[in-house]
Motif scaffolding. Structure first.
Motif, PDB file in Angstrom:
ATOM      1  N   VAL A  22       1.014  -0.965   0.082  1.00  0.00           N
ATOM      2  CA  VAL A  22      -0.072   0.042  -0.139  1.00  0.00           C
ATOM      3  C   VAL A  22       0.846   1.792  -0.261  1.00  0.00           C
ATOM      4  N   SER A  26      -2.538   6.597   0.505  1.00  0.00           N
ATOM      5  CA  SER A  26      -3.920   6.208   0.199  1.00  0.00           C
ATOM      6  C   SER A  26      -5.178   6.443  -0.914  1.00  0.00           C
ATOM      7  N   THR A 176      -4.482   4.417   6.369  1.00  0.00           N
ATOM      8  CA  THR A 176      -3.969   3.144   6.336  1.00  0.00           C
ATOM      9  C   THR A 176      -2.684   3.605   6.871  1.00  0.00           C
ATOM     10  N   ARG A 215     -10.629  -5.628  -1.624  1.00  0.00           N
ATOM     11  CA  ARG A 215     -10.384  -5.015  -2.492  1.00  0.00           C
ATOM     12  C   ARG A 215     -10.555  -5.153  -4.104  1.00  0.00           C
ATOM     13  N   SER A 219      -8.908   1.991  -6.803  1.00  0.00           N
ATOM     14  CA  SER A 219      -9.334   2.477  -6.691  1.00  0.00           C
ATOM     15  C   SER A 219     -11.236   1.912  -5.724  1.00  0.00           C
TER      16      SER A 219
END
Length: 266
Positions: A22, A26, A176, A215, A219
């Motif tokens: 990540v 984010s 995150t 996920r 996005s």
């Protein structure tokens, strides 16, 4: 009982599960606020009946009926409410109060328009984790007529856009860090979970909700919320290319309703 847009009943739960590392910042990170003017509601309508001195929540996940006599009576199926009181004010107006563990945690008044096609719900909800109140004024549009002889609030109803809700009920903050995402509401509920990991219990949530994240793109993500091992809701969130707007879509598995709206980064 009304649960504000980001908080509780249709919560803006969660974040992504990533197969790759990540980034430090984010696209999801930050504080987001619902634009209630964009709300769209669908799925099964809310069905209720008030007739012959009794009120029934027909469309509740576990339907219940109590006397509309102003006294508190126990109900089942709502993790945030043990008892409800229903007081008839006049042929167009009803007051509801809600109680958990002997403490009142919400009051609202429902007022039906003169043409009986719109009901306004105005109240305050303090059933959240730290007791911070959420104040609101929402409206619903009639979908089906009331049964003959029933009070005007009876019938089938669906939400309208443009609700007025305090920031405590329309905001959420995400952060995150490595493979973890922390989600925090102004009302005290929070969860930190590993992306792609198992469901984690939300702290300070009286409903003991568990959250897991998947996920679905660079996005976008899907969040699943569960209670007592059963799926309560499935939410899809997508950040637009501008990086400032979220598209939110919630499927409430408990009552069959749906909600869509946008949120803006603060």
């Amino acid at each position: 009982m009304m649960k504000a847009l980001f908080v509780m009943a249709a919560p803006f739960a969660a974040f992504l599960c990533a197969a790759t590392p990540v980034a430090a910042q984010s696209v999801f990170d930050g504080t987001w606020k619902v634009d209630t003017s964009t709300a769209q509601f669908g799925g099964k309508p809310m069905i209720r009946t008030l007739k012959a001195g009794k009120y029934s929540c027909v469309s509740c996940p576990e339907p219940w009926t109590i006397a509309a006599d102003g006294a508190f009576h126990p109900i089942k199926g709502d993790p945030y409410t043990d008892d409800v009181s229903v007081t008839v004010i006049d042929p167009m107006t009803v007051k509801f109060s809600y109680r958990k563990a002997g403490k009142v945690n919400g009051d609202e008044v429902w007022t039906v328009s003169s043409d009986k096609n719109v009901v306004t719900q105005k109240g305050e909800d303090s059933s959240s984790g730290n007791g911070t109140p959420v104040t609101y004024e929402t409206q619903q549009t009639r979908v089906a007529a009331a049964p003959a002889g029933a009070h005007a609030i009876s019938g089938s109803w669906r939400g309208k856009s443009g609700a007025t809700v305090s920031d405590s009920g329309t905001m959420v903050t995400f952060r995150t860090e490595g493979d973890n995402l922390t989600m925090t509401y102004p009302t005290g509920e929070s969860v930190t979970a590993r992306f792609g990991g198992p469901a984690v219990t939300m702290a300070n949530d009286p409903g003991n909700t568990m959250v897991k994240f998947v996920r679905t793109g660079p996005s976008s993500f899907v969040s699943t919320m569960m209670r007592e091992g059963k799926v309560a809701s499935v939410t899809t969130v997508t950040v637009r290319p501008d990086g400032r707007t979220l598209d939110y879509s919630n499927d409430n598995k408990r009552n069959g309703s749906t909600a869509k709206f946008t949120a803006t980064k603060q």
